[in-house]
Design a protein around this motif. Sequence first.
Motif, PDB file in Angstrom:
ATOM      1  N   LEU A   1      -6.679   1.284   1.722  1.00 43.47           N
ATOM      2  CA  LEU A   1      -7.837   2.175   1.760  1.00 43.47           C
ATOM      3  C   LEU A   1      -8.812   1.869   0.625  1.00 43.47           C
ATOM      4  N   ILE A   2      -8.286   1.449  -0.534  1.00 43.79           N
ATOM      5  CA  ILE A   2      -9.166   1.027  -1.623  1.00 43.79           C
ATOM      6  C   ILE A   2      -9.980  -0.186  -1.199  1.00 43.79           C
ATOM      7  N   GLU A   3      -9.315  -1.136  -0.541  1.00 44.18           N
ATOM      8  CA  GLU A   3     -10.011  -2.341  -0.092  1.00 44.18           C
ATOM      9  C   GLU A   3     -11.087  -1.998   0.934  1.00 44.18           C
ATOM     10  N   LEU A   4     -10.766  -1.084   1.861  1.00 46.95           N
ATOM     11  CA  LEU A   4     -11.773  -0.661   2.842  1.00 46.95           C
ATOM     12  C   LEU A   4     -12.956   0.008   2.150  1.00 46.95           C
TER      13      LEU A   4
ATOM     14  N   ALA B   1       8.716  12.086  18.387  1.00 49.93           N
ATOM     15  CA  ALA B   1       7.470  12.429  19.079  1.00 49.93           C
ATOM     16  C   ALA B   1       6.262  12.031  18.234  1.00 49.93           C
ATOM     17  N   ASP B   2       6.314  12.287  16.929  1.00 49.37           N
ATOM     18  CA  ASP B   2       5.221  11.897  16.036  1.00 49.37           C
ATOM     19  C   ASP B   2       5.061  10.381  16.010  1.00 49.37           C
ATOM     20  N   MET B   3       6.197   9.676  16.046  1.00 45.63           N
ATOM     21  CA  MET B   3       6.146   8.212  16.040  1.00 45.63           C
ATOM     22  C   MET B   3       5.451   7.693  17.292  1.00 45.63           C
ATOM     23  N   GLU B   4       5.821   8.231  18.466  1.00 50.05           N
ATOM     24  CA  GLU B   4       5.199   7.783  19.713  1.00 50.05           C
ATOM     25  C   GLU B   4       3.712   8.129  19.731  1.00 50.05           C
ATOM     26  N   ALA B   5       3.366   9.316  19.237  1.00 54.23           N
ATOM     27  CA  ALA B   5       1.958   9.704  19.189  1.00 54.23           C
ATOM     28  C   ALA B   5       1.171   8.785  18.262  1.00 54.23           C
ATOM     29  N   ALA B   6       1.770   8.443  17.112  1.00 56.16           N
ATOM     30  CA  ALA B   6       1.096   7.561  16.164  1.00 56.16           C
ATOM     31  C   ALA B   6       0.911   6.173  16.754  1.00 56.16           C
ATOM     32  N   PHE B   7       1.901   5.710  17.513  1.00 54.25           N
ATOM     33  CA  PHE B   7       1.791   4.381  18.128  1.00 54.25           C
ATOM     34  C   PHE B   7       0.644   4.349  19.140  1.00 54.25           C
ATOM     35  N   GLU B   8       0.587   5.384  19.989  1.00 61.01           N
ATOM     36  CA  GLU B   8      -0.493   5.449  20.972  1.00 61.01           C
ATOM     37  C   GLU B   8      -1.846   5.627  20.282  1.00 61.01           C
ATOM     38  N   GLN B   9      -1.863   6.473  19.262  1.00 65.04           N
ATOM     39  CA  GLN B   9      -3.114   6.703  18.545  1.00 65.04           C
ATOM     40  C   GLN B   9      -3.589   5.439  17.858  1.00 65.04           C
ATOM     41  N   TYR B  10      -2.649   4.658  17.342  1.00 64.00           N
ATOM     42  CA  TYR B  10      -3.026   3.416  16.665  1.00 64.00           C
ATOM     43  C   TYR B  10      -3.785   2.487  17.612  1.00 64.00           C
TER      44      TYR B  10
ATOM     45  N   ILE C   1      -5.359   3.303  20.390  1.00 60.33           N
ATOM     46  CA  ILE C   1      -6.647   3.905  20.747  1.00 60.33           C
ATOM     47  C   ILE C   1      -7.656   3.701  19.625  1.00 60.33           C
ATOM     48  N   LEU C   2      -7.224   3.948  18.384  1.00 64.36           N
ATOM     49  CA  LEU C   2      -8.121   3.774  17.248  1.00 64.36           C
ATOM     50  C   LEU C   2      -8.477   2.311  17.031  1.00 64.36           C
ATOM     51  N   GLN C   3      -7.561   1.426  17.414  1.00 64.61           N
ATOM     52  CA  GLN C   3      -7.871   0.000  17.322  1.00 64.61           C
ATOM     53  C   GLN C   3      -9.040  -0.347  18.251  1.00 64.61           C
ATOM     54  N   GLU C   4      -8.985   0.183  19.479  1.00 67.72           N
ATOM     55  CA  GLU C   4     -10.090  -0.023  20.413  1.00 67.72           C
ATOM     56  C   GLU C   4     -11.373   0.630  19.898  1.00 67.72           C
ATOM     57  N   GLN C   5     -11.216   1.831  19.320  1.00 74.52           N
ATOM     58  CA  GLN C   5     -12.388   2.519  18.780  1.00 74.52           C
ATOM     59  C   GLN C   5     -13.014   1.718  17.648  1.00 74.52           C
ATOM     60  N   ALA C   6     -12.176   1.182  16.746  1.00 76.66           N
ATOM     61  CA  ALA C   6     -12.700   0.403  15.623  1.00 76.66           C
ATOM     62  C   ALA C   6     -13.422  -0.847  16.112  1.00 76.66           C
ATOM     63  N   GLU C   7     -12.881  -1.486  17.145  1.00 80.34           N
ATOM     64  CA  GLU C   7     -13.550  -2.673  17.708  1.00 80.34           C
ATOM     65  C   GLU C   7     -14.903  -2.299  18.295  1.00 80.34           C
TER      66      GLU C   7
ATOM     67  N   ASP D   1     -16.748   2.939   9.428  1.00 77.90           N
ATOM     68  CA  ASP D   1     -15.900   3.144   8.234  1.00 77.90           C
ATOM     69  C   ASP D   1     -14.813   4.175   8.503  1.00 77.90           C
ATOM     70  N   ASN D   2     -15.188   5.274   9.121  1.00 78.00           N
ATOM     71  CA  ASN D   2     -14.204   6.326   9.395  1.00 78.00           C
ATOM     72  C   ASN D   2     -13.154   5.868  10.399  1.00 78.00           C
ATOM     73  N   SER D   3     -13.547   5.080  11.367  1.00 79.15           N
ATOM     74  CA  SER D   3     -12.575   4.586  12.358  1.00 79.15           C
ATOM     75  C   SER D   3     -11.581   3.635  11.710  1.00 79.15           C
ATOM     76  N   LEU D   4     -12.052   2.827  10.755  1.00 78.23           N
ATOM     77  CA  LEU D   4     -11.147   1.909  10.051  1.00 78.23           C
ATOM     78  C   LEU D   4     -10.152   2.674   9.176  1.00 78.23           C
ATOM     79  N   ILE D   5     -10.628   3.748   8.563  1.00 78.90           N
ATOM     80  CA  ILE D   5      -9.733   4.579   7.746  1.00 78.90           C
ATOM     81  C   ILE D   5      -8.680   5.247   8.634  1.00 78.90           C
ATOM     82  N   ARG D   6      -9.126   5.803   9.755  1.00 80.14           N
ATOM     83  CA  ARG D   6      -8.175   6.443  10.670  1.00 80.14           C
ATOM     84  C   ARG D   6      -7.191   5.427  11.227  1.00 80.14           C
ATOM     85  N   LEU D   7      -7.658   4.219  11.477  1.00 76.24           N
ATOM     86  CA  LEU D   7      -6.769   3.172  11.986  1.00 76.24           C
ATOM     87  C   LEU D   7      -5.709   2.822  10.947  1.00 76.24           C
ATOM     88  N   ALA D   8      -6.124   2.679   9.684  1.00 75.83           N
ATOM     89  CA  ALA D   8      -5.159   2.371   8.613  1.00 75.83           C
ATOM     90  C   ALA D   8      -4.150   3.504   8.460  1.00 75.83           C
ATOM     91  N   ASN D   9      -4.634   4.744   8.523  1.00 77.75           N
ATOM     92  CA  ASN D   9      -3.728   5.891   8.391  1.00 77.75           C
ATOM     93  C   ASN D   9      -2.768   5.993   9.568  1.00 77.75           C
TER      94      ASN D   9
END
Length: 470
Positions: A154-157, A395-404, A406-412, A443-451
Amino acid sequence: MLQKLFTGLGFFIFSFACAQNDTIPLTLGESIELGLENNLDLKSAGLRAETSEVNFKQTRSNVLPSLNAGVNVGLNNGRSIDPFTNAYIDEQLSFSNAGLNLDATIFNGFRMRNSIQRDRYNLRASEMETEEAKQNLVLDITLAYLQILNNSDLIELARLRLEATEKQQDRLKTLYDQGEGNPADYTDIQGQLANDRANVIDAKNAYFSSVLNLSQLLNIDYPITAEDMNMLLEPVKYQLSAEEVFEDAHQNLATFKAKELRIQAAEEDVSVSKSLYSPEISLFAQLNTNYSSVARLYNETGTQRSETGGFVTIENQNIPVFTNEIIYSEEAIPYYDQLNNNLNSVVGVGIDIPLFNGFRAKNNVALEKIQLKESKVDYQNTLLQFRQAIKKAHADMEAAFEQYHILQEQAEAFSESFRVNEIRFNSGVSNIVEYIISKNNLDNSLIRLANAKYEYLLRVKVLEYYRGNM
């Protein structure tokens, strides 16, 4: 404003400390090794296990007979009983007595045997609880280490965002100095630049906090950095179900083994309390002796004639009566001779039969049975808590995987949008508002993707901890 001020101050102190002392890079394995060696909570768990070991050794030693010796030495004045003759005397005397006592329990309703078994279970449970503390510590260190890596990203971003804004500000300043373009564009980009600088400070302060958290777990006071970047590889879908993870946890986690051993110890406690109904048979023996300073030995040295004070009358003449008296010489009896001469011993068997003790035995048994039930309830509650925690983590793990993804597509998408808007803004086709909105979206999409990536890896680590693979 105050929060930003304190944040900046904290980062300044951290930067100054790092400038004065070179940071030490640590891999995850090195961090875990340091934590297992230095962590204070783990040391406390180890001390509790050592206490249980001492208790077990003492319980096991209770089967041995007790042998005790005692010696008394004193000085007596006035009327007293001579310990040597048992006669009353009125003089000063010194005395001493010594004794040796032996007590051995032959039978007490198997109380000692059951107590030994109980403390053996308690010792093994304490060892499992120490292992549980180790497993928890490894998980905490791993998650703290991941947090450092995530905050480093996040510092690098934030830094890259700041660099891009600085370049745009330099371009707009040139136009502003030349009197070209909209002056508001320059002031807007200055505001964006200040925002990006604040975000860099926030990111560095979050990194500093995560380093402090890991340092506390490792119980060290020197600056460190995390260098095991391989932990942040691209997420791979987790293959196990929540139920499979729970089954592995039930088999492998020290937590459950410790709870099971506590139940077995509680069962032995019930048996120990039942022994209060049984008679106790014990063997006792004593060896005693004593010494007195007034004790004397009288030795015969001869005889002598002496008047008795009586007389007989022969022919009207009183003739005194004489007798032969034995002459004795007085001699003090030596200390060790008295101890040897006065030796006496006692040996016997004692039987203590409980007839009525205010229902103490009955109530003790009832209390231990309640404790046993509590141990079983605690075990069931632990099973329930872990099952629910594993289901939630899965459940949180599966949600995070799917969200990752989705956010990857959003960041692109936002990356491409920003590229276009940047070209349009530099060409004067679009305004600064569209540029800043597009930039902040990216910028916000990249932060959410990293998180999201960190969140997924964190949940995977938690699930692997539950499986006993930390």
